[in-house]
Design an enzyme around this catalytic site. Structure first.
Site, mmCIF file in Angstrom:
data_model
loop_
_atom_site.group_PDB
_atom_site.id
_atom_site.type_symbol
_atom_site.label_atom_id
_atom_site.label_comp_id
_atom_site.label_asym_id
_atom_site.label_seq_id
_atom_site.Cartn_x
_atom_site.Cartn_y
_atom_site.Cartn_z
ATOM 1 N N ASP A 21 0.865 -1.251 0.111
ATOM 2 C CA ASP A 21 0.023 -0.141 0.025
ATOM 3 C C ASP A 21 0.948 1.173 0.124
ATOM 4 O O ASP A 21 2.058 1.116 0.553
ATOM 5 C CB ASP A 21 -0.848 -0.101 1.369
ATOM 6 C CG ASP A 21 -1.979 0.776 1.021
ATOM 7 O OD1 ASP A 21 -2.129 1.378 0.040
ATOM 8 O OD2 ASP A 21 -2.652 1.098 2.228
ATOM 9 N N HIS A 38 3.057 3.272 -8.842
ATOM 10 C CA HIS A 38 2.752 1.698 -8.949
ATOM 11 C C HIS A 38 3.961 1.025 -9.881
ATOM 12 O O HIS A 38 4.552 0.053 -9.626
ATOM 13 C CB HIS A 38 1.645 1.251 -10.181
ATOM 14 C CG HIS A 38 0.282 1.663 -9.451
ATOM 15 N ND1 HIS A 38 -0.039 1.502 -8.174
ATOM 16 C CD2 HIS A 38 -0.867 2.515 -9.890
ATOM 17 C CE1 HIS A 38 -1.222 1.728 -7.951
ATOM 18 N NE2 HIS A 38 -1.755 2.493 -8.697
ATOM 19 N N LEU A 131 10.608 -20.893 -4.452
ATOM 20 C CA LEU A 131 9.740 -19.986 -3.975
ATOM 21 C C LEU A 131 8.337 -20.062 -4.735
ATOM 22 O O LEU A 131 8.535 -19.871 -5.906
ATOM 23 C CB LEU A 131 10.264 -18.569 -3.864
ATOM 24 C CG LEU A 131 9.215 -17.481 -3.354
ATOM 25 C CD1 LEU A 131 9.096 -17.395 -1.916
ATOM 26 C CD2 LEU A 131 9.562 -16.072 -3.901
HETATM 27 C C1 FPP Z 1 -1.626 0.331 -3.674
HETATM 28 O O1 FPP Z 1 -1.316 1.233 -3.422
HETATM 29 C C2 FPP Z 1 -1.016 -0.426 -4.618
HETATM 30 C C3 FPP Z 1 -1.946 -1.271 -5.747
HETATM 31 C C4 FPP Z 1 -3.456 -1.141 -5.498
HETATM 32 C C5 FPP Z 1 -1.264 -2.107 -6.570
HETATM 33 C C6 FPP Z 1 -0.168 -2.674 -6.354
HETATM 34 C C7 FPP Z 1 0.386 -3.048 -7.754
HETATM 35 C C8 FPP Z 1 1.941 -3.018 -7.787
HETATM 36 C C9 FPP Z 1 3.013 -2.877 -6.839
HETATM 37 C C10 FPP Z 1 2.424 -2.986 -9.221
HETATM 38 C C11 FPP Z 1 2.000 -4.233 -10.152
HETATM 39 C C12 FPP Z 1 2.019 -5.617 -9.244
HETATM 40 C C13 FPP Z 1 2.960 -6.569 -9.728
HETATM 41 C C14 FPP Z 1 2.904 -7.725 -9.259
HETATM 42 C C15 FPP Z 1 3.456 -6.488 -11.011
HETATM 43 P P1 FPP Z 1 -2.373 2.557 -3.724
HETATM 44 O O2 FPP Z 1 -2.629 2.927 -4.953
HETATM 45 O O3 FPP Z 1 -3.507 2.104 -2.896
HETATM 46 O O4 FPP Z 1 -1.580 3.687 -2.892
HETATM 47 P P2 FPP Z 1 -2.460 4.942 -2.009
HETATM 48 O O5 FPP Z 1 -3.065 4.273 -0.761
HETATM 49 O O6 FPP Z 1 -1.388 5.618 -1.469
HETATM 50 O O7 FPP Z 1 -3.308 5.554 -2.836
#
Ligand code: FPP
Length: 246
Positions: A21, A38, A131
């Site tokens: 997050d 992201h 893994l």
């Molecule tokens: C949360 O941060 C993150 C996500 C909803 C997406 C996670 C995705 C990645 C790390 C990239 C793609 C993954 C892979 C496995 C290739 P948020 O957007 O909710 O952040 P915020 O709470 O600050 O708005």
């Protein structure tokens, strides 16, 4: 000295789950678009996966996209799907070279071409043993539990299962996570202290670790720190401290 030196090899969790997050907030703090966060988040995924491989952790489950995330702006969803597609393509060789098996849990709402790519990487890494990297995509725990109830009910209605025989093992065996043990440790980054519909059944006795660090800034040292913290906990599973220590 690295925090890594404090890790007790014999007390490592078999399964670590992470709620990644803070990508959006990280990007905003840099004056950039959320998608940039992201993209940097993928680097953090790489770091943590590498650390898990090096340490010999067997399962790493990452909450990459929840069923609720479909409510985000289309532009962000499209960007995330594209990022997932390109990351899968670029990481396939690394997965195979490092003996990493990819598995996916979630419903069937992902775009068809994303499902196809995921299936292909799952198949091409099916022989890998070091893994298992589990991506929770279009996943939510309530979806998973509802689906499990449906499957168990189906077996009962087909006469394959008696109602009286339904127990905790039957429930676990009908979850999307049936192929792995429950996580011993759940990490959530970015300072939020909630579970957000993630692995509700499986975390009954999981140790929770919350850190202020935003996901794109989360690296190996942060992962080691979480593991050392976990190793300092007393896991009692409902027993008394005296029972555990005798
Ligand atoms: C949360 O941060 C993150 C996500 C909803 C997406 C996670 C995705 C990645 C790390 C990239 C793609 C993954 C892979 C496995 C290739 P948020 O957007 O909710 O952040 P915020 O709470 O600050 O708005």
């Amino acid at each position: 000295m690295s925090v890594k030196d404090e890790i007790i090899k014999e007390k490592l969790p078999r399964h670590v789950a992470i709620i990644m997050d803070g990508n959006g907030r990280w990007a905003k703090s840099k004056g950039s678009e959320r998608l940039f966060g992201h993209k940097r988040g993928v680097n953090a995924v790489r770091q943590v996966t590498e650390a898990a491989v090096e340490l010999g952790i067997e399962y790493l489950t990452l909450y990459a996209f929840s069923t609720e995330n479909w409510n985000r702006p289309k532009l962000e969803i499209d960007g995330l799907m594209l990022l997932l597609m390109t990351s899968l393509e670029s990481e396939l060789k690394t997965f195979i070279n490092n003996d990493v098996r990819l598995r996916v849990i979630g419903n069937d709402k992902l775009p068809k071409e994303v499902q196809k790519r995921l299936k292909s990487v799952e198949e091409k890494t099916a022989h890998c043993k070091r893994l298992t990297l589990v991506l929770a995509l279009s996943y939510s725990s309530r979806w998973e539990i509802t689906n499990c109830v449906r499957e168990v009910a189906q077996k009962v209605s087909e006469g394959k299962l008696n109602v009286a025989d339904i127990n905790e093992n039957i429930v676990s065996e009908n979850m999307a996570t049936a192929f792995m043990p429950d996580p011993e440790l759940l990490i959530r980054t970015s300072g939020e202290q909630r579970i957000s519909n993630f692995l509700l059944w499986q975390i009954a006795y999981t140790e929770l670790y919350f850190t202020q660090t935003l996901w794109p800034d989360f690296g190996k040292e942060d992962f080691y720190k979480a593991l050392v913290d976990y190793q300092g906990r007393e896991r009692r599973f409902g027993k008394t401290s005296e029972q555990i220590n005798n």
